[in-house]
Structures are given as structure tokens and as C-alpha cells.
Scaffold this motif. Structure first.
Motif, PDB file in Angstrom:
ATOM      1  N   PHE A  40      19.357 -82.409  30.480  1.00 27.68           N
ATOM      2  CA  PHE A  40      20.573 -83.210  30.403  1.00 27.68           C
ATOM      3  C   PHE A  40      21.684 -82.665  31.301  1.00 27.68           C
ATOM      4  CE2 PHE A  40      19.664 -84.946  25.871  1.00 27.68           C
ATOM      5  CZ  PHE A  40      18.694 -85.776  26.419  1.00 27.68           C
ATOM      6  N   SER A  41      21.617 -81.378  31.583  1.00 26.20           N
ATOM      7  CA  SER A  41      22.643 -80.771  32.429  1.00 26.20           C
ATOM      8  C   SER A  41      22.337 -80.933  33.914  1.00 26.20           C
ATOM      9  CB  SER A  41      22.787 -79.276  32.100  1.00 26.20           C
ATOM     10  OG  SER A  41      21.593 -78.575  32.421  1.00 26.20           O
ATOM     11  N   GLN A  42      21.144 -81.448  34.249  1.00 27.72           N
ATOM     12  CA  GLN A  42      20.754 -81.624  35.641  1.00 27.72           C
ATOM     13  C   GLN A  42      21.114 -83.021  36.126  1.00 27.72           C
ATOM     14  OE1 GLN A  42      19.461 -78.800  37.177  1.00 27.72           O
ATOM     15  NE2 GLN A  42      19.929 -77.972  35.142  1.00 27.72           N
ATOM     16  N   LYS A  43      21.389 -83.135  37.407  1.00 28.37           N
ATOM     17  CA  LYS A  43      21.707 -84.428  38.011  1.00 28.37           C
ATOM     18  C   LYS A  43      20.608 -84.910  38.950  1.00 28.37           C
ATOM     19  CE  LYS A  43      26.712 -83.721  37.752  1.00 28.37           C
ATOM     20  NZ  LYS A  43      27.994 -83.704  38.486  1.00 28.37           N
ATOM     21  N   ASN A  44      19.511 -84.181  38.981  1.00 23.23           N
ATOM     22  CA  ASN A  44      18.386 -84.524  39.840  1.00 23.23           C
ATOM     23  C   ASN A  44      17.477 -85.525  39.126  1.00 23.23           C
ATOM     24  OD1 ASN A  44      16.161 -84.636  41.516  1.00 23.23           O
ATOM     25  ND2 ASN A  44      16.141 -82.448  41.940  1.00 23.23           N
ATOM     26  N   ALA A  45      17.234 -86.680  39.755  1.00 23.56           N
ATOM     27  CA  ALA A  45      16.397 -87.716  39.141  1.00 23.56           C
ATOM     28  C   ALA A  45      14.958 -87.257  38.964  1.00 23.56           C
ATOM     29  CB  ALA A  45      16.435 -88.987  39.991  1.00 23.56           C
TER      30      ALA A  45
END
Length: 270
Positions: A69-74
Motif C-alpha cells: 500500500f505504501s508503494q506507487k509502482n503498478a
């Protein structure tokens, strides 16, 4: 160094305190195990294994989700989704273990049903393509599709085994394998999808949906919570239906030979 040690100790103390109630709640599982033993169901081992496995999986997945959830990588979204489909396909295939290549068929069916449903929701801008939305949504769809697909495949094989004389008569009269098994396919789909449809009919009357209740408890407006729950119910029906129908198209050819005769070796397996 001392601060880190205290922080680590505090974490484990909080963790153990938090697990106290779940541990006490296993008393109801002990009751189920006792009833299974008394009734000679032979499910005691599977019950204990299932609870222990769920305990371990939930303990780990909570921290994994916090990271994702803290990542922005799809890429993390796609990876998590494919992992869920892989596990679901294996589990559904285990339930329909007498269907040749059942695990692959179940996995492919779940992938088709859930990915099409999720893609449609994203294109229509119902949900944003972010981990906090997509992963829980995908989990609900994959879980329901797993159950429905496993039941569909297992029931189809059982009906073909019981009604093989009717199927062979239809084949002798010139019907194709698909035409000869149409009634068995319809029956397996109806039985598999009935719990999903019954749940949609009674949602809010018998069972309080978790998504809606959680949003209201979290301070969201009832209107927003209702809207989300309606979307969830719709997507579960859509994904389950597509997955179950896909599984019939993929698995019924395995019940016939290249000469369009019933494959008795498959149908008569224990």
C-alpha cells in the motif's frame, strides 16, 4: 541501540497481546473438531490445518499489504493479483482434482473472469488503479470466483458420470459434445452460482456486508458506504459468472476423446 531494542520489544508485546483474542476464539474451532469427531466426518485434521494456516497467512499478509500500500509502482498490484489467482487456481483445481489439468483450467478461468471485471470497473472509473482499492477488490473477486469455479468443474464431472447414458444417446443421434452436455453444464452453473445470487438477495437483511459496515464505522457517510457495497456485489456476480462459464468451456473437452466419445478413464476415476 537501546532504543531499537525497546522498540522491538514493544512491537512483540503488542503483537502477542493483539493475538490473545484470536487465540481464545479457537475454542469454537475446538467445538467444531469435537463435533466432526463425534459424527465421524474425518475433517478434524483439515479443520486444525486450515485454522493454523489462516493464522499464519493473516499474520504475514498484514505486513505485506502495509508494504504494498505504501508503494506507487503498478507492478506490485499486478504481482499481488497474479499471486492470488495462482493460489486460487491451485485450490479450485484441488476441489476438482479428477478433471484433467484442473488447476490450469481453474486458474485460467479465474484470471479471465476477474481481470475482465476489474478492467471494466477501472475503464468506467468506478475505482482508481491504486493498491488500496485494487488489491482488496481483486481479493474478493478472486475468492468468490475460486469457490464458484471449483464447484462448477466438480459438479459437471459428477453429472456427466451419473448421466453418461443420456450423453451417449445424444451423441449417437448426431449431437456435438457441447450439445450433448448442455443440460449438465447448465445444472453445474446454476448450482455453483446459486450461493452468490442468494447472498446478493439477502445482503443487508441476513448478513451485514463488511465493506459497508467498515466504512460507516470508519466515519464515512452511509450513502458512500451503500454505493461501495452495491458496486462490490455487482462485481462479485460478474466475475463469478464469467469465471464459471469459462471453466465449462475449458474443461468439458477433457471429458471426450478426439472421436467425440466419452472419456471413461476420466469419468470413472475415484
Amino acid at each position: 541501540m537501546d532504543t531499537m531494542g525497546l522498540s522491538g520489544s514493544s512491537f512483540w508485546i503488542d503483537f502477542l497481546q493483539g493475538m490473545l483474542k484470536p487465540a481464545v476464539a479457537t475454542a469454537v474451532v475446538a467445538m467444531a473438531v469435537a463435533l466432526s469427531f463425534i459424527q465421524r466426518l474425518g475433517l478434524e485434521g483439515e479443520m486444525v490445518y486450515s485454522v493454523a494456516r489462516a493464522f499464519l497467512q493473516l499474520s504475514v499478509i498484514g505486513f505485506v499489504l502495509e508494504f504494498i500500500f505504501s508503494q506507487k509502482n503498478a507492478g506490485w498490484i499486478v504481482l499481488a493479483y497474479l499471486f492470488m489467482v495462482l493460489v486460487a487456481g491451485y485450490t479450485a483445481g484441488q476441489r476438482a482434482k479428477h478433471v484433467p489439468r484442473g488447476k490450469y483450467i481453474a486458474g485460467a478461468s479465474i484470471l479471465v473472469g476477474t481481470s475482465l471485471t476489474m478492467l471494466l470497473l477501472i475503464v468506467l472509473n468506478v475505482f482508481p488503479f491504486t493498491p488500496r482499492y485494487i488489491i482488496p477488490i481483486a481479493g474478493m473477486m478472486v475468492g468468490n470466483s475460486m469457490t464458484v469455479t471449483g464447484v462448477t468443474m466438480k459438479k459437471l464431472r459428477e453429472d456427466l458420470k451419473i448421466q453418461k447414458n443420456l450423453v451417449e444417446t445424444a451423441l449417437a443421434l448426431g449431437a456435438t459434445p457441447r450439445q450433448a452436455t448442455l443440460q449438465q453444464v447448465k445444472r453445474s452453473l446454476i448450482i455453483a452460482l446459486s450461493p452468490v445470487l442468494d447472498n446478493a438477495k439477502t445482503v443487508g437483511l441476513i448478513s451485514l456486508p463488511g465493506a459497508m459496515t467498515g466504512l460507516i464505522m470508519g466515519g464515512a457517510s452511509p450513502l458512500e458506504a451503500i454505493q461501495l457495497q452495491i458496486v462490490v456485489m455487482n462485481m462479485l456476480i460478474g466475475a463469478s459468472t464469467v469465471s464459471s462459464i469459462t471453466s465449462t468451456y475449458l474443461c468439458w473437452p477433457t471429458f471426450f476423446t478426439k472421436a467425440y466419445q466419452l472419456e471413461y478413464q476420466v469419468l470413472n476415476g475415484d
